[in-house]
Design a protein around this motif. Structure first.
Motif, PDB file in Angstrom:
ATOM      1  N   THR A  27      48.808  35.373  37.179  1.00 44.38           N
ATOM      2  CA  THR A  27      48.916  36.414  38.064  1.00 44.38           C
ATOM      3  C   THR A  27      49.089  35.458  39.399  1.00 44.38           C
ATOM      4  OG1 THR A  27      47.532  37.839  37.092  1.00 44.38           O
ATOM      5  CG2 THR A  27      47.560  38.215  39.247  1.00 44.38           C
ATOM      6  N   THR A  28      49.982  36.095  40.359  1.00 43.05           N
ATOM      7  CA  THR A  28      50.113  35.526  41.636  1.00 43.05           C
ATOM      8  C   THR A  28      49.704  36.630  42.563  1.00 43.05           C
ATOM      9  OG1 THR A  28      51.814  34.230  40.656  1.00 43.05           O
ATOM     10  CG2 THR A  28      51.741  34.379  43.217  1.00 43.05           C
ATOM     11  N   THR A  29      48.812  36.316  43.392  1.00 43.15           N
ATOM     12  CA  THR A  29      48.303  37.027  44.338  1.00 43.15           C
ATOM     13  C   THR A  29      48.260  36.750  45.755  1.00 43.15           C
ATOM     14  OG1 THR A  29      46.724  38.063  42.738  1.00 43.15           O
ATOM     15  CG2 THR A  29      46.313  38.827  44.923  1.00 43.15           C
ATOM     16  N   THR A  30      48.728  37.550  46.696  1.00 43.76           N
ATOM     17  CA  THR A  30      48.866  36.876  48.098  1.00 43.76           C
ATOM     18  C   THR A  30      47.910  38.014  48.633  1.00 43.76           C
ATOM     19  OG1 THR A  30      50.959  36.184  47.956  1.00 43.76           O
ATOM     20  CG2 THR A  30      50.255  36.879  50.199  1.00 43.76           C
ATOM     21  N   VAL A  31      46.780  37.730  49.499  1.00 41.30           N
ATOM     22  CA  VAL A  31      45.922  38.692  50.492  1.00 41.30           C
ATOM     23  C   VAL A  31      46.258  38.077  51.716  1.00 41.30           C
ATOM     24  CG1 VAL A  31      44.245  38.771  48.926  1.00 41.30           C
ATOM     25  CG2 VAL A  31      44.043  36.864  50.303  1.00 41.30           C
ATOM     26  N   ARG A  36      44.721  48.026  51.189  1.00 41.73           N
ATOM     27  CA  ARG A  36      45.909  48.567  50.517  1.00 41.73           C
ATOM     28  C   ARG A  36      46.104  47.435  49.455  1.00 41.73           C
ATOM     29  NH1 ARG A  36      50.690  50.916  53.978  1.00 41.73           N
ATOM     30  NH2 ARG A  36      51.271  51.759  52.114  1.00 41.73           N
ATOM     31  N   MET A  37      46.718  47.924  48.345  1.00 42.46           N
ATOM     32  CA  MET A  37      47.156  46.660  47.044  1.00 42.46           C
ATOM     33  C   MET A  37      48.333  47.244  46.491  1.00 42.46           C
ATOM     34  SD  MET A  37      45.079  45.134  44.173  1.00 42.46           S
ATOM     35  CE  MET A  37      45.702  44.150  42.854  1.00 42.46           C
ATOM     36  N   TRP A  38      49.166  46.320  46.003  1.00 46.92           N
ATOM     37  CA  TRP A  38      50.368  46.544  45.093  1.00 46.92           C
ATOM     38  C   TRP A  38      50.269  45.625  43.904  1.00 46.92           C
ATOM     39  CZ3 TRP A  38      49.972  46.480  50.438  1.00 46.92           C
ATOM     40  CH2 TRP A  38      50.420  47.519  51.029  1.00 46.92           C
ATOM     41  N   LEU A  39      50.666  46.371  42.738  1.00 47.34           N
ATOM     42  CA  LEU A  39      50.403  45.638  41.787  1.00 47.34           C
ATOM     43  C   LEU A  39      51.938  45.680  41.112  1.00 47.34           C
ATOM     44  CD1 LEU A  39      49.107  44.077  39.226  1.00 47.34           C
ATOM     45  CD2 LEU A  39      48.464  46.408  38.274  1.00 47.34           C
ATOM     46  N   ASN A  40      52.508  44.514  40.925  1.00 43.21           N
ATOM     47  CA  ASN A  40      53.753  44.415  40.253  1.00 43.21           C
ATOM     48  C   ASN A  40      54.790  45.416  41.260  1.00 43.21           C
ATOM     49  OD1 ASN A  40      52.899  42.894  38.275  1.00 43.21           O
ATOM     50  ND2 ASN A  40      52.606  44.544  36.898  1.00 43.21           N
ATOM     51  N   VAL A  49      42.623  44.362  54.759  1.00 43.42           N
ATOM     52  CA  VAL A  49      43.439  43.491  53.766  1.00 43.42           C
ATOM     53  C   VAL A  49      44.346  43.983  53.345  1.00 43.42           C
ATOM     54  CG1 VAL A  49      41.739  41.331  53.651  1.00 43.42           C
ATOM     55  CG2 VAL A  49      41.638  43.282  51.993  1.00 43.42           C
ATOM     56  N   HIS A  50      45.527  43.375  52.769  1.00 45.31           N
ATOM     57  CA  HIS A  50      46.742  43.921  52.020  1.00 45.31           C
ATOM     58  C   HIS A  50      46.707  42.908  50.560  1.00 45.31           C
ATOM     59  CE1 HIS A  50      49.107  46.662  54.987  1.00 45.31           C
ATOM     60  NE2 HIS A  50      47.776  47.249  54.571  1.00 45.31           N
ATOM     61  N   ALA A  78      48.837  41.775  47.444  1.00 50.24           N
ATOM     62  CA  ALA A  78      50.027  42.075  46.620  1.00 50.24           C
ATOM     63  C   ALA A  78      49.701  41.092  45.340  1.00 50.24           C
ATOM     64  CB  ALA A  78      51.372  41.626  47.265  1.00 50.24           C
ATOM     65  N   SER A  79      49.994  41.633  44.076  1.00 48.03           N
ATOM     66  CA  SER A  79      49.843  41.000  43.110  1.00 48.03           C
ATOM     67  C   SER A  79      50.779  41.259  41.944  1.00 48.03           C
ATOM     68  CB  SER A  79      48.440  41.575  42.468  1.00 48.03           C
ATOM     69  OG  SER A  79      47.795  40.624  41.547  1.00 48.03           O
ATOM     70  N   TYR A  80      51.388  39.933  41.202  1.00 49.46           N
ATOM     71  CA  TYR A  80      52.082  40.139  40.301  1.00 49.46           C
ATOM     72  C   TYR A  80      51.738  39.342  39.063  1.00 49.46           C
ATOM     73  CZ  TYR A  80      55.708  41.616  43.574  1.00 49.46           C
ATOM     74  OH  TYR A  80      56.333  42.038  44.731  1.00 49.46           O
ATOM     75  N   ASN A  81      52.095  39.963  37.803  1.00 46.88           N
ATOM     76  CA  ASN A  81      51.866  39.424  36.527  1.00 46.88           C
ATOM     77  C   ASN A  81      53.152  38.910  35.922  1.00 46.88           C
ATOM     78  OD1 ASN A  81      49.072  40.041  36.661  1.00 46.88           O
ATOM     79  ND2 ASN A  81      49.549  41.942  35.743  1.00 46.88           N
ATOM     80  N   ASN A  82      53.247  37.840  35.431  1.00 51.93           N
ATOM     81  CA  ASN A  82      54.482  37.508  34.929  1.00 51.93           C
ATOM     82  C   ASN A  82      54.606  37.656  33.470  1.00 51.93           C
ATOM     83  OD1 ASN A  82      52.839  35.422  34.072  1.00 51.93           O
ATOM     84  ND2 ASN A  82      54.064  33.814  34.619  1.00 51.93           N
ATOM     85  N   PHE A  83      53.784  38.709  32.715  1.00 47.32           N
ATOM     86  CA  PHE A  83      53.701  39.231  31.522  1.00 47.32           C
ATOM     87  C   PHE A  83      53.118  40.673  31.577  1.00 47.32           C
ATOM     88  CE2 PHE A  83      49.673  37.724  33.046  1.00 47.32           C
ATOM     89  CZ  PHE A  83      48.647  38.464  32.591  1.00 47.32           C
ATOM     90  N   PRO A  84      53.556  41.205  30.477  1.00 41.43           N
ATOM     91  CA  PRO A  84      52.960  42.680  30.248  1.00 41.43           C
ATOM     92  C   PRO A  84      51.530  43.105  30.878  1.00 41.43           C
ATOM     93  CG  PRO A  84      54.229  41.818  28.369  1.00 41.43           C
ATOM     94  CD  PRO A  84      53.874  40.712  29.019  1.00 41.43           C
ATOM     95  N   THR A  85      51.361  44.003  31.678  1.00 42.50           N
ATOM     96  CA  THR A  85      50.278  44.599  32.013  1.00 42.50           C
ATOM     97  C   THR A  85      49.586  45.310  30.958  1.00 42.50           C
ATOM     98  OG1 THR A  85      50.791  44.172  34.348  1.00 42.50           O
ATOM     99  CG2 THR A  85      49.189  45.506  34.099  1.00 42.50           C
ATOM    100  N   ALA A  86      48.252  45.413  31.166  1.00 41.61           N
ATOM    101  CA  ALA A  86      47.589  46.496  30.124  1.00 41.61           C
ATOM    102  C   ALA A  86      47.969  46.308  28.740  1.00 41.61           C
ATOM    103  CB  ALA A  86      47.357  47.420  30.897  1.00 41.61           C
ATOM    104  N   ALA A  87      48.510  45.138  28.149  1.00 46.99           N
ATOM    105  CA  ALA A  87      48.914  45.150  26.739  1.00 46.99           C
ATOM    106  C   ALA A  87      48.250  44.258  25.928  1.00 46.99           C
ATOM    107  CB  ALA A  87      50.405  44.699  26.961  1.00 46.99           C
ATOM    108  N   GLY A  88      47.055  44.178  26.356  1.00 48.75           N
ATOM    109  CA  GLY A  88      46.035  43.435  25.668  1.00 48.75           C
ATOM    110  C   GLY A  88      46.311  41.979  25.768  1.00 48.75           C
TER     111      GLY A  88
END
Lengths: 348, 348
Positions: free
Chosen positions: B52-56, B66-70, B114-115, B117-127
């Motif tokens: 996960t890459t997260t910028t705060v 606020r928060m943004w996921l993918n 804070v704002h 922004a978070s990105y997963n480079n793989f499927p989210t919530a798929a175990g």
């Protein structure tokens, strides 16, 4: 009169239904005597439906014991067949068929050989308890042929030596296999909890997910579970004894909500200990899971259980509906979720 | 200077890998504090891969957190996000960015928003432990932004409040989440058992069976298991503590045979308690089962384990090969058993 006497054949035919455990038997404490690690409770199906038909015959012309299963000869050399044959033979008494003019003395049975022909009217070794019906029928038919005057409970202990769950097929209705305490297994036998009339509104629907033979036989699977699962002993000693009492109570009171809850959770726990085995055993597949979800959602939406499910050592679902109307609805739902293949699909 | 001051934005970016439990966490003894019923051990993946890459960022111009996921805004109102934000804010200290000429005092942090922004480079919530990497990264980035001078273990206890397994992603290598004894959870935190160099010949291959989000969230699933499974407590109290010791030993000695045996049986037991839940939870599917069979047969044929498998709350297989050569063979075998779809199939 040797020539003459070799011509006679005496035969007996019996029909025995299969039984479906609602509190499961999984794991032996003695492999040879087939003594289980816990009590189990089953419901015997209507003999008109899933059953085994076995004809046993005896003749001085037979030079060895032989058996045919579904028309194909199989070996009788296994310890399980030998146990059943030996136990019944040792209890054989004089037989006198006046019509045919045949007299067989207790002593004769030691030298006479039998031929056995057995048919299942449902898939064999696909987790539908074919061996339960099979050994129960074999023992019952042999006992009749050899005039072994044992009561059903005594015969159940003999059938147990063939296949553990076979002992429960000697009775109709609801049956409990008491695990017993005796090292020799004399007290490990079946008793009837309630006869087939006690709760006759229940309807059993069997959804055959696959009629293929299972990859892991029950015998091998159980042995692996006993040897490797760290959860099995806890299930056998702590969980099942309490469930047995609750299930007896539910059956006595025809309390479908409790019956369904106990049957479903026990089926799931049996498959859980299979999964906890090394290497893991999977008997259910994605279709089995979908059937469980269908039932769970329906029961939840209805507010009270309408249908119970239970799965044995295979992917096939045994569904117990609370009454005929529910059973009709169940079949409708199953056909909707699993539509029959069209002719076009089948010809592909 | 209010106008002027509203223009500045201070930001920090962090990257955190996901972690895969080899002794599983399943079941909380405290839902709010996220305290587990047993210790667990995981291996942290290479941050170059699943992460996960997260910028705060913080600015006086932001009027709310606020928060943004993918790329999609998500609500921060949940207790888990609020716990993490509150805990880090309370540990914030003075920040002085000389280059940008920004000074933020400990007191200022209480009012600043804070704002994220978070990105997963793989499927989210798929175990695949997306929430573990996510919360670990969020806590780590916030702590850096707010200059909260806590060590990794202390941060792990805060990340735990976001998602239990997140506490294990604060370290590389092999990590143990100690369940702790304190009612307030102060001692429920992660420690590193061995760093990423200790056993670096291991290669992890993830076979994505389905990238769909799971039907039963881990949170709901765990709660149901704690409430209904009669096997979970036995697992947590009797089985896992012994396995934890054996697994620590296996890791210390780079003993792949023991490591694989423990990881596989613990994965299977976790899925067994899921199945023992009412209603039952199925995370693995037929494809997962086929992958397990493939590995079990290979390990059995090789005489000693070549590959370990472990499955989290989803059907995807995490396969740990003993070295690069074995990993190459594994991928070959997987491609043979599960051939990629042809273009024609994909266009159907």
């Amino acid at each position: 009169m040797a020539e003459e006497s070799q011509k006679w054949v005496l035969m007996v035919t019996a029909q025995t239904p299969t039984n479906i455990a609602v509190i499961k038997y999984w794991g032996k404490r003695d492999e040879t005597l087939i003594l289980p690690v816990n009590d189990s409770i089953s419901v015997t199906l209507d003999p008109e439906h899933l059953c085994t038909t076995t004809t046993v015959s005896v003749s001085p012309a037979f030079d060895q014991d032989r058996m045919w299963l579904n028309g194909k000869e199989i070996s009788l050399s296994g310890g399980r067949f030998q146990s059943c044959l030996r136990e019944i033979r040792s209890r054989a008494t004089d037989v006198h068929d006046k019509e045919k003019g045949i007299k067989i003395t207790k002593k004769d049975w030691e030298k006479l050989n039998v031929h056995i022909a057995s048919y299942n009217n449902f898939p064999t070794a696909a987790g539908l308890a074919s061996s339960a019906a099979g050994f129960a029928c074999l023992v019952f038919a042999l006992a009749k042929l050899m005039n072994a005057n044992e009561d059903h409970s005594q015969l159940s202990a003999i059938a147990r030596r063939g296949s553990g769950s076979a002992c429960r097929s000697l009775y109709g209705g609801f049956v409990k296999w008491i695990m017993g305490k005796d090292e020799k297994g004399t007290d490990s036998l079946a008793v009837q909890l309630a006869d087939e009339k006690h709760w006759d509104e229940l309807v059993i629907v069997i959804a055959v997910v696959s009629s293929q033979q299972k990859e892991t036989s029950s015998t091998t699977g159980m042995r692996d579970t006993v040897e490797t699962s760290l959860l099995l002993q806890h299930r056998a000693k702590e969980v099942v004894p309490k469930r047995i009492l609750k299930m007896e109570e539910a059956i006595k009171n025809r309390d479908f909500a409790s019956f369904a809850q106990l049957a479903c959770t026990d089926s799931n726990q049996f498959h859980a200990v299979c999964l906890d085995t090394c290497p893991p055993i999977f008997y259910m597949n994605d279709t089995s899971h979908r059937i469980i979800s269908l039932v769970e959602k329906w029961n939840c939406a209805a507010g009270t259980p309408q249908v119970a499910y239970t799965f044995d050592a295979g992917p096939n679902a045994v569904l117990i509906a609370r009454n005929r109307e529910t059973a009709a609805l169940l079949v409708q739902k199953l056909l909707f979720c699993f539509p029959p293949k069209s002719d076009a699909d089948l010809n592909r």
